[in-house]
Write an enzyme that holds these catalytic residues in place. Structure first.
Site, PDB file in Angstrom:
ATOM      1  N   SER A  17       0.808   0.100   1.255  1.00  0.00           N
ATOM      2  CA  SER A  17       1.459   0.696   2.148  1.00  0.00           C
ATOM      3  C   SER A  17       2.844  -0.138   2.791  1.00  0.00           C
ATOM      4  O   SER A  17       3.555   0.412   3.369  1.00  0.00           O
ATOM      5  CB  SER A  17       0.609   0.163   3.653  1.00  0.00           C
ATOM      6  OG  SER A  17       0.285  -0.986   3.713  1.00  0.00           O
TER       7      SER A  17
ATOM      8  N   SER B 261      -1.358  -3.566  -0.799  1.00  0.00           N
ATOM      9  CA  SER B 261      -0.199  -2.736  -0.424  1.00  0.00           C
ATOM     10  C   SER B 261       1.242  -3.757  -0.333  1.00  0.00           C
ATOM     11  O   SER B 261       2.205  -3.346  -0.280  1.00  0.00           O
ATOM     12  CB  SER B 261      -0.302  -3.008   1.112  1.00  0.00           C
ATOM     13  OG  SER B 261      -1.597  -2.106   1.528  1.00  0.00           O
TER      14      SER B 261
ATOM     15  N   LYS C   6       8.162  -4.743   8.185  1.00  0.00           N
ATOM     16  CA  LYS C   6       6.976  -3.471   7.824  1.00  0.00           C
ATOM     17  C   LYS C   6       6.662  -3.190   9.200  1.00  0.00           C
ATOM     18  O   LYS C   6       6.399  -3.894  10.282  1.00  0.00           O
ATOM     19  CB  LYS C   6       6.070  -4.034   7.177  1.00  0.00           C
ATOM     20  CG  LYS C   6       4.930  -3.077   6.650  1.00  0.00           C
ATOM     21  CD  LYS C   6       3.875  -3.620   5.855  1.00  0.00           C
ATOM     22  CE  LYS C   6       2.927  -2.616   5.273  1.00  0.00           C
ATOM     23  NZ  LYS C   6       1.602  -3.155   4.702  1.00  0.00           N
TER      24      LYS C   6
END
Length: 521
Positions: free
Chosen positions: A195, A219, A120
């Protein structure tokens, strides 16, 4: 002739890949079999635990694994934009060859040996550009890994690049000015969530076997729900946050795993988890427990369904119905499902979360805000968080902290009656990619960029382990939504075990295939 036209004679299917004599497969690898000898689609169809077994038995080489995943990336990433800052393919193949050399010598680096992995883009990753989706960090190349990244690297993962995120991970729609927008795996005209949007889409389209992420406001949960995969927000301290500028106060965001199956998710958690002396709240339980079989009898246990908190949460038509239908899987494994109710009002919980989010996020971004040149590059949502932080008083923070304690106690009271409680992963189905965020839901105005994700914040505030599982497809475009399975404090293993049982009772999850993936196979 083969009875199955999808598996003609001589094709290395998932079944034969796992059952083939290890000596034959090892001989092929040892003889330097050309990368790509195994059929790419069969390699990509393997779950992470199966892939780890096949690599360890030398039934497939790391070069074959890398070749298959790079081919899928080339096919689909230009359309879906899930992986960014990609490492050069020739460099990746060199690293895969080094994994094969180690395997030939009997040296396996860990459970992720030879796994292509996109970290990520919020997690510092040595030698790979890490931008958080912000122009301010456009040229940031860390010289050291964060703890969770180092653990995945040490376990044998080969980092192919980063997974795309919204700027500073703010909002559950993965777009930013550096790399653009990540699109939903099931329909690229719609948002992927965030996210950890890039990770969820790369996972759903089989560009990677596993994905990592982090979670504050859903997220790891919303993008999992929106892409028909699994995401896990662990108990705080299960996966230590290192480095951190505030090891005592910042107890909201946590790293965690995402996968296409619960047992694969648990495998990655076994790598990510474990105590670290730099994190005073890190948990000392043996993380290898997560890599063991997850089977468990749940007959007679109870699920509390929280729904839309008695109508307090604005929810798009179809979300509650889809999630309610999914509860049948719990009944199928012998559990009782009842309507449940938190003792606190949604309004009180939202105000607590809003204040503490200002305090947490704003303090992280304040230095950028104080630099006029950098402030000009910040998106409005980031400025909103900083200015909310600057307006706080000490009394407001103290009262919000007390409110957080009340949220924890309210959940604890529920767990006197229920083994787990369940909420939707989002209040809406995926929305069009051109939409920044939902401004209203079912006629009710949303007063902030994250109000439509209010449903994820109560378990965050309570610090509870929460697993996002697919719930089904609904809404006008028949897109995915998920359930949050929330367990008592530190009951991470039990949450994974009940999620595994739910998955076994929901065979449609694995049978559903995004059209883009189907066309690529």
């Amino acid at each position: 002739m083969s009875d199955n036209p999808r598996h003609p004679p001589g094709r290395l299917t998932r079944r034969t890949l796992l059952a083939a004599p290890a000596a034959i497969a090892a001989a092929n690898v040892g003889a330097g079999a050309a990368a790509g000898a195994a059929k790419a689609s069969d390699v990509l169809d393997l779950g992470a635990t199966e892939l780890a077994t096949a690599i360890r038995r030398k039934q497939v080489s790391s070069r074959e694994v890398m070749t298959a995943h790079l081919a899928r990336f080339e096919q689909l990433n230009p359309r879906f934009n899930a992986i960014v800052s990609q490492v050069r393919p020739e460099r990746l193949m060199d690293m895969a060859a080094a994994c094969d050399a180690d395997a030939a010598a009997g040296r396996f680096r860990g459970p992720l040996h030879g796994f292509p992995h996109a970290v990520k883009d919020t997690a510092p990753t040595r030698g790979i550009r890490t931008t958080q989706g912000s122009p301010i960090l456009r040229d940031n190349i860390p010289t050291a890994d964060s703890l969770v990244v180092a653990r995945m690297r040490d376990a044998g993962a080969i980092f192919v690049g980063k997974s795309n995120v919204p700027e500073f991970a703010l909002g559950s729609h993965s777009f930013n000015p550096l790399f653009g927008t990540t699109r939903n795996a099931w329909n690229p005209a719609f948002a992927a969530g965030g996210s950890t949007g890039g990770g969820a889409v790369a996972l759903a389209l089989h560009m990677v076997p596993l994905a990592d992420g982090s979670d504050f406001g859903g997220s790891l949960r919303n993008p999992a729900g929106w892409n028909n995969v699994f995401g896990f927000r662990p108990s705080f301290g299960r996966v230590p946050s290192v480095p951190s500028s505030d090891v005592f106060g910042q107890t909201f965001a946590t790293s965690g795993p995402m996968a296409r199956r619960v047992r694969d998710l648990a495998l990655l958690l076994s790598v990510q988890a474990g105590t670290d002396p730099r994190a005073p709240f890190s948990l000392s339980d043996d993380p290898t427990a997560f890599a063991r079989p997850l089977d468990r009898d749940w007959k007679g246990r109870r699920i509390g369904w929280l729904g839309d908190l008695q109508g307090a949460l604005a929810t798009e038509p179809g979300v509650i119905e889809t999630c309610t239908n999914a509860l049948a899987a719990f009944r199928a494994i012998g559990m009782e499902v009842e309507e449940a109710r938190l003792a606190l009002s949604a309004a009180e919980m939202w105000q607590t979360a809003l204040t503490l989010r200002f305090w947490s996020v704003g303090s992280d971004l304040i230095d950028f805000y104080h630099d006029p040149a950098k402030r000009a590059l910040m998106k409005p949502e980031a400025i909103y968080e900083v200015e909310g932080y600057l307006a706080l008083t000490g009394r407001q923070v103290a009262e919000a902290s007390q409110g957080r304690s009340r949220i924890y106690q309210a959940f604890r009271t529920l767990f006197d009656r229920y083994d787990f409680v369940v909420l939707p992963t989002a209040q809406v189905f995926p929305f069009p990619v051109a939409q920044r965020w939902p401004k209203e839901i079912a006629g009710r105005a949303m007063d902030s960029y994250h109000r439509w994700m209010e449903v994820t914040l109560p378990p965050t505030m309570a610090g509870l382990p929460t697993l996002a599982v697919p719930a089904g497809f609904g809404g006008p475009h028949k897109l995915p939504i998920g359930l949050q399975i929330i367990g008592p404090n530190h009951s991470d293993l039990a949450v994974l075990q009940v999620g595994h049982a739910y998955e076994q009772a929901s065979p449609w999850i694995g049978q559903a295939i995004p059209e883009a993936r189907r066309m690529a196979e």
